[in-house]
Design an enzyme around this catalytic site. Structure first.
Site, PDB file in Angstrom:
ATOM      1  N   GLY A  66       6.392 -13.712 -35.644  1.00 22.38           N
ATOM      2  CA  GLY A  66       6.978 -14.272 -34.757  1.00 22.38           C
ATOM      3  C   GLY A  66       5.677 -15.118 -34.123  1.00 22.38           C
ATOM      4  N   ILE A  67       4.983 -14.623 -33.869  1.00 19.64           N
ATOM      5  CA  ILE A  67       3.581 -15.502 -32.917  1.00 19.64           C
ATOM      6  C   ILE A  67       2.757 -16.932 -34.584  1.00 19.64           C
ATOM      7  CG2 ILE A  67       0.950 -15.371 -31.928  1.00 19.64           C
ATOM      8  CD1 ILE A  67       1.010 -13.002 -31.614  1.00 19.64           C
ATOM      9  N   TYR A  74      -5.759   0.511 -34.585  1.00 17.13           N
ATOM     10  CA  TYR A  74      -5.707  -1.011 -34.483  1.00 17.13           C
ATOM     11  C   TYR A  74      -7.013  -1.803 -33.392  1.00 17.13           C
ATOM     12  CZ  TYR A  74      -2.581  -5.159 -32.333  1.00 17.13           C
ATOM     13  OH  TYR A  74      -2.146  -6.032 -32.613  1.00 17.13           O
ATOM     14  N   LYS A 117      -9.133  -4.829 -33.814  1.00 12.52           N
ATOM     15  CA  LYS A 117      -8.993  -6.082 -33.585  1.00 12.52           C
ATOM     16  C   LYS A 117     -10.524  -6.591 -32.920  1.00 12.52           C
ATOM     17  CE  LYS A 117      -4.845  -7.048 -34.763  1.00 12.52           C
ATOM     18  NZ  LYS A 117      -4.809  -8.459 -35.510  1.00 12.52           N
ATOM     19  N   GLN A 137      -4.189   4.463 -30.479  1.00 11.72           N
ATOM     20  CA  GLN A 137      -4.330   2.987 -31.073  1.00 11.72           C
ATOM     21  C   GLN A 137      -5.816   2.706 -31.712  1.00 11.72           C
ATOM     22  OE1 GLN A 137      -2.536  -0.888 -29.479  1.00 11.72           O
ATOM     23  NE2 GLN A 137      -0.703  -0.177 -30.445  1.00 11.72           N
ATOM     24  N   GLN A 143      -6.215   1.651 -26.885  1.00 11.27           N
ATOM     25  CA  GLN A 143      -5.446   1.356 -26.349  1.00 11.27           C
ATOM     26  C   GLN A 143      -4.794   3.814 -26.791  1.00 11.27           C
ATOM     27  OE1 GLN A 143      -3.256   0.091 -24.248  1.00 11.27           O
ATOM     28  NE2 GLN A 143      -1.172   1.749 -24.867  1.00 11.27           N
ATOM     29  N   TYR A 181       0.419  -8.827 -24.012  1.00  4.82           N
ATOM     30  CA  TYR A 181       2.089  -8.332 -24.365  1.00  4.82           C
ATOM     31  C   TYR A 181       2.363  -9.961 -24.648  1.00  4.82           C
ATOM     32  CZ  TYR A 181       1.339  -3.743 -24.777  1.00  4.82           C
ATOM     33  OH  TYR A 181       0.713  -2.466 -24.791  1.00  4.82           O
ATOM     34  N   ALA A 189      -2.485 -12.252 -39.973  1.00  4.35           N
ATOM     35  CA  ALA A 189      -1.466 -11.242 -40.412  1.00  4.35           C
ATOM     36  C   ALA A 189      -2.154 -10.033 -39.709  1.00  4.35           C
ATOM     37  CB  ALA A 189      -1.592 -11.488 -41.081  1.00  4.35           C
TER      38      ALA A 189
HETATM   39  P1  NDP Z   1       4.853  -9.922 -36.751  1.00  3.19           P
HETATM   40  O1  NDP Z   1       4.855  -8.900 -37.167  1.00  3.19           O
HETATM   41  O2  NDP Z   1       5.749 -11.126 -36.161  1.00  3.19           O
HETATM   42  O3  NDP Z   1       3.800 -10.745 -38.070  1.00  3.19           O
HETATM   43  C1  NDP Z   1       3.073 -10.459 -38.427  1.00  3.19           C
HETATM   44  C2  NDP Z   1       3.004 -11.030 -39.449  1.00  3.19           C
HETATM   45  O4  NDP Z   1       1.953 -10.230 -40.737  1.00  3.19           O
HETATM   46  C3  NDP Z   1       3.976 -10.436 -40.583  1.00  3.19           C
HETATM   47  O5  NDP Z   1       4.252 -12.429 -41.051  1.00  3.19           O
HETATM   48  C4  NDP Z   1       4.218 -10.404 -42.398  1.00  3.19           C
HETATM   49  O6  NDP Z   1       4.484 -10.866 -43.017  1.00  3.19           O
HETATM   50  C5  NDP Z   1       1.860 -10.154 -41.522  1.00  3.19           C
HETATM   51  N1  NDP Z   1       1.678  -9.463 -42.568  1.00  3.19           N
HETATM   52  C6  NDP Z   1       1.819  -8.238 -42.742  1.00  3.19           C
HETATM   53  N2  NDP Z   1       0.639  -7.677 -43.561  1.00  3.19           N
HETATM   54  C7  NDP Z   1       0.544  -8.534 -44.115  1.00  3.19           C
HETATM   55  C8  NDP Z   1      -0.199  -8.718 -45.709  1.00  3.19           C
HETATM   56  N3  NDP Z   1      -0.887  -6.827 -45.973  1.00  3.19           N
HETATM   57  N4  NDP Z   1      -0.601  -9.867 -46.229  1.00  3.19           N
HETATM   58  C9  NDP Z   1      -0.250 -10.888 -45.365  1.00  3.19           C
HETATM   59  N5  NDP Z   1       0.945 -10.801 -44.446  1.00  3.19           N
HETATM   60  C10 NDP Z   1       0.377  -9.335 -43.841  1.00  3.19           C
HETATM   61  O7  NDP Z   1       3.600  -9.789 -35.367  1.00  3.19           O
HETATM   62  P2  NDP Z   1       3.531 -11.324 -34.844  1.00  3.19           P
HETATM   63  O8  NDP Z   1       3.382 -12.000 -34.506  1.00  3.19           O
HETATM   64  O9  NDP Z   1       3.611 -10.609 -33.082  1.00  3.19           O
HETATM   65  O10 NDP Z   1       1.571 -10.813 -34.256  1.00  3.19           O
HETATM   66  C11 NDP Z   1       0.656 -11.751 -34.999  1.00  3.19           C
HETATM   67  C12 NDP Z   1      -0.292 -11.343 -34.709  1.00  3.19           C
HETATM   68  O11 NDP Z   1      -0.642 -11.083 -33.235  1.00  3.19           O
HETATM   69  C13 NDP Z   1      -0.656  -9.770 -35.605  1.00  3.19           C
HETATM   70  O12 NDP Z   1      -2.500  -9.649 -35.927  1.00  3.19           O
HETATM   71  C14 NDP Z   1      -0.802  -9.035 -34.125  1.00  3.19           C
HETATM   72  O13 NDP Z   1      -1.879  -7.825 -34.337  1.00  3.19           O
HETATM   73  C15 NDP Z   1      -1.389  -9.918 -32.657  1.00  3.19           C
HETATM   74  N6  NDP Z   1      -0.775  -9.514 -31.369  1.00  3.19           N
HETATM   75  C16 NDP Z   1       0.858  -9.874 -31.196  1.00  3.19           C
HETATM   76  C17 NDP Z   1       0.929  -9.303 -30.155  1.00  3.19           C
HETATM   77  C18 NDP Z   1       1.960  -9.396 -29.980  1.00  3.19           C
HETATM   78  O14 NDP Z   1       2.650  -8.900 -28.935  1.00  3.19           O
HETATM   79  N7  NDP Z   1       3.391  -9.109 -30.316  1.00  3.19           N
HETATM   80  C19 NDP Z   1       0.008  -9.162 -29.188  1.00  3.19           C
HETATM   81  C20 NDP Z   1      -1.559  -9.142 -29.475  1.00  3.19           C
HETATM   82  C21 NDP Z   1      -1.854  -9.333 -30.557  1.00  3.19           C
HETATM   83  P3  NDP Z   1       5.573 -10.339 -43.765  1.00  3.19           P
HETATM   84  O15 NDP Z   1       6.681 -11.512 -42.739  1.00  3.19           O
HETATM   85  O16 NDP Z   1       5.936 -11.225 -44.517  1.00  3.19           O
HETATM   86  O17 NDP Z   1       6.046  -8.887 -44.155  1.00  3.19           O
END
Ligand code: NDP
Length: 248
Positions: free
Chosen positions: A17-18, A155, A159, A152, A149, A187, A91
């Site tokens: 997503g991000i 996590y 982080k 968590q 949190q 969020y 990731a």
């Molecule tokens: P998503 O789940 O949409 O994206 C996470 C990505 O990480 C996925 O594309 C996934 O790949 C990849 N991934 C997971 N495990 C692995 C691995 N072992 N090796 C390589 N890639 C991996 O999450 P978000 O976009 O929401 O989050 C992105 C980042 O932002 C994260 O670090 C999250 O902790 C952080 N974050 C997000 C928040 C939110 O509100 N959404 C808030 C604060 C922080 P694949 O699709 O191929 O499985």
């Protein structure tokens, strides 16, 4: 915003997503963007969707929790692109549970994907950045690494650890033109967060002074700024983007 023409960026978890918003923003700024992924089917579908939107992203499969996988990815990208100038460690996964119920597997998986990955990935590209005299490492942390949190411990520890890494590496690379920073999003309205039941989501939003969830594009804009020349004096920082939910 300064253009990033001629730079190559690697975004881990770039198909998420991000991550998707970051890939687009960096491409819009002129970068050649490589999106890392782990799930093949998801990545192929994503690449086709991005192509339909006019983006030609390179993709690279790699489990960022594995040093050997990252080493292979590093060798491939360094050979193919002559190094990576901008690394976005994005990731991440969650495996929530109260500490009393948390298994070693839940703890280990979250530490490995969110924190060990930052070592595994960054290690492959920092020498190249320092040799070139220019580089950016941008780590996507979380508000929950700043405030903790419930449910968590894994996590939040991972982080928060990212930021310790950020401050230390920033000191080691500053003289060579390589900046290292963290972003701590609150969020953000990604698919994962939008899938939370509406009443629960409303309770979350009620805790955000700005009164809404963040947008992936707002995190991406911050990444593009930190990657730019305008941000050359910012290093070792942790920038919060959380709508005022946590201030420090
Ligand atoms: P998503 O789940 O949409 O994206 C996470 C990505 O990480 C996925 O594309 C996934 O790949 C990849 N991934 C997971 N495990 C692995 C691995 N072992 N090796 C390589 N890639 C991996 O999450 P978000 O976009 O929401 O989050 C992105 C980042 O932002 C994260 O670090 C999250 O902790 C952080 N974050 C997000 C928040 C939110 O509100 N959404 C808030 C604060 C922080 P694949 O699709 O191929 O499985």
């Amino acid at each position: 915003m300064n253009r990033l023409n001629g730079k190559t960026a690697l975004v881990t978890g770039g198909v998420g997503g991000i991550g998707s918003a970051i890939c687009k923003k960096l491409a819009d700024a002129g970068c050649k963007v490589v999106a890392n992924y782990i799930d093949e089917a998801h990545a192929q579908e994503w690449k086709a969707k991005m192509a339909a939107e006019g983006y030609d992203f390179a993709i690279v499969k790699c489990d960022v929790s594995s040093f050997d996988d990252c080493k292979a990815m590093g060798e491939k990208l360094n050979a193919e692109f002559g190094g990576v100038d901008i690394v976005v460690n994005n990731a991440g996964i969650t495996k929530d549970g109260t500490f009393r119920k948390m298994s070693p597997d839940q703890w280990g998986a979250v530490l490995n994907v969110n924190l060990m990955s930052v070592f595994n990935v960054t290690k492959q590209f920092v020498d190249g950045m320092m040799n070139k005299g220019w580089g950016r490492v941008i780590n996507i942390s979380s508000i929950n690494g700043q405030k903790g949190q419930f449910g968590q411990t894994n996590y939040a520890a991972a982080k928060a650890g990212m930021h310790g890494f950020t401050m230390s590496l920033a000191q080691e690379t500053a003289k060579k033109g390589v900046t290292v920073n963290s972003i701590s999003p609150g969020y953000i309205g990604t698919e994962m967060v939008m899938a939370i039941a509406e009443d629960v989501r409303n309770q979350i939003v009620a805790q955000i002074p700005i009164g809404r969830l963040g947008k992936p594009e707002e995190i991406a804009a911050l990444v593009a700024f930190l990657a730019s020349e305008d941000a050359a004096f910012i290093t070792g920082a942790n920038i919060a983007a959380n709508g005022g939910q946590h201030m420090m």
